[in-house]
Design an enzyme around this catalytic site. Structure first.
Site, PDB file in Angstrom:
ATOM      1  N   ARG A 157      17.469  65.572 -90.801  1.00  0.00           N
ATOM      2  CA  ARG A 157      16.125  65.011 -90.927  1.00  0.00           C
ATOM      3  C   ARG A 157      15.565  65.145 -92.337  1.00  0.00           C
ATOM      4  O   ARG A 157      14.753  64.351 -92.773  1.00  0.00           O
ATOM      5  CB  ARG A 157      15.192  65.820 -90.021  1.00  0.00           C
ATOM      6  CG  ARG A 157      14.643  65.093 -88.865  1.00  0.00           C
ATOM      7  CD  ARG A 157      13.764  66.003 -88.063  1.00  0.00           C
ATOM      8  NE  ARG A 157      14.058  67.437 -88.241  1.00  0.00           N
ATOM      9  CZ  ARG A 157      13.514  68.402 -87.538  1.00  0.00           C
ATOM     10  NH1 ARG A 157      12.629  68.111 -86.607  1.00  0.00           N
ATOM     11  NH2 ARG A 157      13.820  69.666 -87.739  1.00  0.00           N
ATOM     12  N   ASP A 215      34.759  74.630 -78.021  1.00  0.00           N
ATOM     13  CA  ASP A 215      34.637  76.049 -77.678  1.00  0.00           C
ATOM     14  C   ASP A 215      35.497  76.740 -78.723  1.00  0.00           C
ATOM     15  O   ASP A 215      36.731  76.676 -78.653  1.00  0.00           O
ATOM     16  CB  ASP A 215      35.164  76.335 -76.274  1.00  0.00           C
ATOM     17  CG  ASP A 215      34.997  77.805 -75.905  1.00  0.00           C
ATOM     18  OD1 ASP A 215      35.073  78.657 -76.818  1.00  0.00           O
ATOM     19  OD2 ASP A 215      34.801  78.113 -74.727  1.00  0.00           O
ATOM     20  N   HIS A 216      34.871  77.381 -79.700  1.00  0.00           N
ATOM     21  CA  HIS A 216      35.666  77.794 -80.866  1.00  0.00           C
ATOM     22  C   HIS A 216      36.715  78.847 -80.507  1.00  0.00           C
ATOM     23  O   HIS A 216      37.659  79.051 -81.260  1.00  0.00           O
ATOM     24  CB  HIS A 216      34.772  78.228 -82.032  1.00  0.00           C
ATOM     25  CG  HIS A 216      34.152  79.567 -81.861  1.00  0.00           C
ATOM     26  ND1 HIS A 216      32.950  79.754 -81.239  1.00  0.00           N
ATOM     27  CD2 HIS A 216      34.577  80.801 -82.222  1.00  0.00           C
ATOM     28  CE1 HIS A 216      32.665  81.040 -81.222  1.00  0.00           C
ATOM     29  NE2 HIS A 216      33.632  81.698 -81.817  1.00  0.00           N
ATOM     30  N   LYS A 220      41.240  79.790 -81.837  1.00  0.00           N
ATOM     31  CA  LYS A 220      41.797  81.053 -82.340  1.00  0.00           C
ATOM     32  C   LYS A 220      43.306  81.092 -82.169  1.00  0.00           C
ATOM     33  O   LYS A 220      43.814  80.896 -81.061  1.00  0.00           O
ATOM     34  CB  LYS A 220      41.173  82.243 -81.584  1.00  0.00           C
ATOM     35  CG  LYS A 220      39.745  82.527 -81.975  1.00  0.00           C
ATOM     36  CD  LYS A 220      39.232  83.769 -81.268  1.00  0.00           C
ATOM     37  CE  LYS A 220      37.766  83.994 -81.547  1.00  0.00           C
ATOM     38  NZ  LYS A 220      37.465  84.423 -82.900  1.00  0.00           N
ATOM     39  N   HIS A 278      33.568  81.066 -73.387  1.00  0.00           N
ATOM     40  CA  HIS A 278      34.673  81.778 -74.049  1.00  0.00           C
ATOM     41  C   HIS A 278      35.522  82.605 -73.074  1.00  0.00           C
ATOM     42  O   HIS A 278      36.744  82.551 -73.098  1.00  0.00           O
ATOM     43  CB  HIS A 278      34.139  82.710 -75.138  1.00  0.00           C
ATOM     44  CG  HIS A 278      33.257  82.030 -76.135  1.00  0.00           C
ATOM     45  ND1 HIS A 278      33.467  80.737 -76.556  1.00  0.00           N
ATOM     46  CD2 HIS A 278      32.160  82.461 -76.805  1.00  0.00           C
ATOM     47  CE1 HIS A 278      32.537  80.420 -77.451  1.00  0.00           C
ATOM     48  NE2 HIS A 278      31.728  81.434 -77.601  1.00  0.00           N
TER      49      HIS A 278
HETATM   50  P1  NAP Z   1      19.927  75.013 -87.043  1.00  0.00           P
HETATM   51  O1  NAP Z   1      20.220  75.952 -88.146  1.00  0.00           O
HETATM   52  O2  NAP Z   1      18.623  75.109 -86.358  1.00  0.00           O
HETATM   53  O3  NAP Z   1      20.089  73.527 -87.634  1.00  0.00           O
HETATM   54  C1  NAP Z   1      19.743  72.403 -86.908  1.00  0.00           C
HETATM   55  C2  NAP Z   1      20.155  71.180 -87.663  1.00  0.00           C
HETATM   56  O4  NAP Z   1      19.785  70.041 -86.888  1.00  0.00           O
HETATM   57  C3  NAP Z   1      19.483  71.043 -89.014  1.00  0.00           C
HETATM   58  O5  NAP Z   1      20.386  70.481 -89.935  1.00  0.00           O
HETATM   59  C4  NAP Z   1      18.360  70.059 -88.717  1.00  0.00           C
HETATM   60  O6  NAP Z   1      17.994  69.276 -89.812  1.00  0.00           O
HETATM   61  C5  NAP Z   1      19.014  69.172 -87.709  1.00  0.00           C
HETATM   62  N1  NAP Z   1      18.026  68.452 -86.926  1.00  0.00           N
HETATM   63  C6  NAP Z   1      17.022  68.957 -86.173  1.00  0.00           C
HETATM   64  N2  NAP Z   1      16.299  67.978 -85.626  1.00  0.00           N
HETATM   65  C7  NAP Z   1      16.871  66.821 -86.027  1.00  0.00           C
HETATM   66  C8  NAP Z   1      16.580  65.457 -85.809  1.00  0.00           C
HETATM   67  N3  NAP Z   1      15.554  65.061 -85.035  1.00  0.00           N
HETATM   68  N4  NAP Z   1      17.374  64.546 -86.387  1.00  0.00           N
HETATM   69  C9  NAP Z   1      18.398  64.910 -87.189  1.00  0.00           C
HETATM   70  N5  NAP Z   1      18.713  66.177 -87.429  1.00  0.00           N
HETATM   71  C10 NAP Z   1      17.960  67.123 -86.865  1.00  0.00           C
HETATM   72  O7  NAP Z   1      21.031  75.066 -85.912  1.00  0.00           O
HETATM   73  P2  NAP Z   1      22.543  75.592 -86.022  1.00  0.00           P
HETATM   74  O8  NAP Z   1      22.546  77.071 -85.886  1.00  0.00           O
HETATM   75  O9  NAP Z   1      23.206  74.993 -87.186  1.00  0.00           O
HETATM   76  O10 NAP Z   1      23.164  75.035 -84.666  1.00  0.00           O
HETATM   77  C11 NAP Z   1      23.487  73.677 -84.459  1.00  0.00           C
HETATM   78  C12 NAP Z   1      24.109  73.540 -83.068  1.00  0.00           C
HETATM   79  O11 NAP Z   1      25.292  74.306 -83.016  1.00  0.00           O
HETATM   80  C13 NAP Z   1      23.197  74.067 -81.957  1.00  0.00           C
HETATM   81  O12 NAP Z   1      23.404  73.311 -80.795  1.00  0.00           O
HETATM   82  C14 NAP Z   1      23.732  75.474 -81.737  1.00  0.00           C
HETATM   83  O13 NAP Z   1      23.486  75.935 -80.426  1.00  0.00           O
HETATM   84  C15 NAP Z   1      25.212  75.254 -81.977  1.00  0.00           C
HETATM   85  N6  NAP Z   1      25.923  76.460 -82.378  1.00  0.00           N
HETATM   86  C16 NAP Z   1      25.523  77.168 -83.474  1.00  0.00           C
HETATM   87  C17 NAP Z   1      26.230  78.294 -83.859  1.00  0.00           C
HETATM   88  C18 NAP Z   1      25.848  79.072 -85.074  1.00  0.00           C
HETATM   89  O14 NAP Z   1      26.561  80.057 -85.364  1.00  0.00           O
HETATM   90  N7  NAP Z   1      24.821  78.722 -85.795  1.00  0.00           N
HETATM   91  C19 NAP Z   1      27.342  78.712 -83.124  1.00  0.00           C
HETATM   92  C20 NAP Z   1      27.741  77.959 -82.009  1.00  0.00           C
HETATM   93  C21 NAP Z   1      27.018  76.838 -81.660  1.00  0.00           C
HETATM   94  P3  NAP Z   1      16.692  69.568 -90.698  1.00  0.00           P
HETATM   95  O15 NAP Z   1      16.921  70.918 -91.293  1.00  0.00           O
HETATM   96  O16 NAP Z   1      16.725  68.498 -91.705  1.00  0.00           O
HETATM   97  O17 NAP Z   1      15.546  69.541 -89.764  1.00  0.00           O
END
Ligand code: NAP
Length: 481
Positions: free
Chosen positions: A47, A175-176, A180, A238
């Site tokens: 965004r 599912d990471h 592994k 997992h």
């Molecule tokens: P995050 O840090 O909150 O980042 C969210 C991302 O989505 C940001 O790039 C944000 O962009 C974008 N976004 C939000 N609203 C949007 C919209 N309306 N249109 C386009 N882009 C939008 O989340 P994250 O930790 O990276 O996680 C992302 C996904 O992976 C989630 O489903 C999470 O559950 C999953 N996940 C994360 C991890 C981890 O370690 N972080 C591990 C496993 C799974 P802006 O910044 O520009 O708003």
């Protein structure tokens, strides 16, 4: 001439934590290893109103620090040439015209990957908007990050929504744990060695333990964690995959659907829990303050009196010929005494034997997935000196040292598989939904249960009730053996 598959990777959520901390650093490693096609390009999308320079500056600050090995300024400079950026709000259909135009204008390949590293609530709308601009054609693959739903109904809803626009063979559910090496090595261990598979059944194995233990607490993520809990965060995905890889029959081949067919059969053979049997077979725990550490209820942004579980132990049973009568104990927890992911197979007692000590410990096979990747087989050897006693010693393979070759991080392996169109390490819809079906009675029981979770001291191995769960069957958790 490169043998790699050319690609355009559209990375939604490119400014987010997962992209910066894992996905981009893993793509960098693949780049350095020469595993990415020279023309393969990564289009970051989110965004934020950024131009290409603004995005690159975020990557410099937030992502580069997560490249832990093989870093060189030259390699980094050549890697970031692959990166581009476009502002697209998932909820704004008009933004997708620019996306389609950019992908089509940029495309030197028929291989387009759309990685949705955003909250799952956006998946349906993203897929609809992609389809509206033709970005769901047969050459497009879509990658869905976990969590795919919070229960069976919401998971089915996401899958149904996505299936309106993409065929199952275009959908890559992450599912990471499946990325592994050490988990994939289980298939080699079982099916490429003559001495394991013949013993891999209820005649020789008494019980199996599957553990993912973390030492950290919920840190600053209390608000997220409180609506998720350990069951949704770890067990349904997992640990269920670890169970499948341990218990499945040999697949007809390593083709994606042959492997996934066998995994689904394991989940469907699990003895269903009922809301009542959950009380007997499942332990819900929550860490309490100890050794200067907060208890869960004292953590930032955790609501007072929350019943959210930071620990779960389950006694599962597989009702097939191979495993009938062998308990599979699954457990996961935060603020545990150690950080480990492992699979432990406890072999049956030999009974009477000819040696001086009446009770030699039974054999045990321990497959450690993290922090070390190793296989240890606990065997009986003679105690040196007069007499004939036996004692336990481990035969071991340290996989990191024993086998030459760079070990890829899970996300690198999975990203490369998506680029190359290999579905084997991704969840199929029926597999995922069968796993949700299994855990639903637990969620239902807990939703109505007025009994608080069992407490366990921070940095312990979990609640006393989990010890009792095994003691009832004459078993002990691995750390007590
Ligand atoms: P995050 O840090 O909150 O980042 C969210 C991302 O989505 C940001 O790039 C944000 O962009 C974008 N976004 C939000 N609203 C949007 C919209 N309306 N249109 C386009 N882009 C939008 O989340 P994250 O930790 O990276 O996680 C992302 C996904 O992976 C989630 O489903 C999470 O559950 C999953 N996940 C994360 C991890 C981890 O370690 N972080 C591990 C496993 C799974 P802006 O910044 O520009 O708003």
């Amino acid at each position: 001439m490169s043998t790699q598959t050319n690609f355009d990777l559209v990375l939604f959520g490119a400014t987010g934590d997962l992209a910066m901390r894992k996905l981009l650093p893993c793509l960098y490693q693949a780049h350095v290893a020469g595993l990415l096609h020279p023309q393969g390009r990564i289009l970051g999308v989110s965004r934020s109103q950024l131009d290409a320079e603004g995005f690159l500056s975020k990557v410099e600050t937030n992502s580069k620090i997560h490249v832990k090995q093989n870093f060189s300024d030259d390699q980094w400079a050549s890697f970031i040439k692959r990166l581009h950026y476009l502002t697209v709000d998932v909820t704004n259909a008009a933004d997708f015209d620019a996306l389609a135009a950019t992908v089509k204008a940029r495309t030197e390949t028929e291989n387009v990957i759309v990685y949705l590293s955003t909250a799952p609530k956006f998946f349906a709308q993203a897929c609809e908007n992609l389809a509206n601009v033709g970005l769901n054609a047969a050459n497009v693959r879509v990658v869905l990050e976990k969590p795919l739903g919070t229960d069976l109904a919401s998971s089915q809803q996401i899958n149904t929504d996505v299936a309106r626009y993409f065929k199952e063979e275009q959908i890559y559910r992450i599912d990471h744990y499946l990325g592994k090496e050490s988990l994939q090595n289980l298939l080699a261990l079982r099916f490429a060695n003559v001495m394991f598979e013949p013993l891999w059944n209820n005649k020789y194995i008494k019980s199996v333990q599957l553990t993912i233990a973390e030492q950290l607490g919920v840190e600053e993520r209390g608000e997220f964690y409180d609506i998720t809990g350990a069951l949704r965060d770890m067990i349904q995905n997992h640990l269920m995959q670890m169970l499948c890889m341990t218990a499945m029959e040999a697949p007809a081949s390593l083709d994606a659907d042959d492997v996934r067919d066998e995994k689904v059969k394991v989940i469907k053979s699990l003895k269903p829990l009922t809301v009542e049997s959950v009380n007997e077979n499942v332990v819900r725990g929550q860490y309490t303050a100890a050794a200067g550490m907060n208890g869960y209820l004292e953590e930032l942004n955790v609501p007072a009196g929350s019943f959210t579980e930071t620990y779960v132990a389950i006694k599962a049973e597989i009702e097939n010929e191979r495993w009938k009568g062998v308990p599979f104990y699954l457990r996961t927890g935060k603020r545990m005494a150690g950080k480990v992911a492992e699979i432990v197979l406890n072999f049956r007692d030999l009974g009477d034997h000819i040696f001086e000590n009446s009770q030699a410990a039974p054999n045990r096979l321990v497959i450690e997935l993290q922090p070390n990747e190793s296989v240890r087989l606990y065997t009986q050897v003679k105690t040196p000196g007069a007499g004939f006693k036996v004692e336990t010693a481990a035969l071991g393979i340290d996989l990191g040292k024993a086998v030459a070759g760079r070990r890829q991080e899970a996300y690198e392996r999975l990203l490369l598989d998506v680029i190359n169109g290999k579905l084997g390490l991704f969840n199929r819809r029926d597999e995922l939904e069968a796993a949700w079906e299994y855990v639903m009675p637990i969620l239902e029981n807990w939703a109505d249960n007025t009994q608080a979770p069992h407490g366990y001291a921070a940095h312990s191995w979990g609640p006393e009730a989990a010890r009792e769960l095994l003691a009832r069957d004459g078993n002990k958790w691995h750390e007590e053996q």
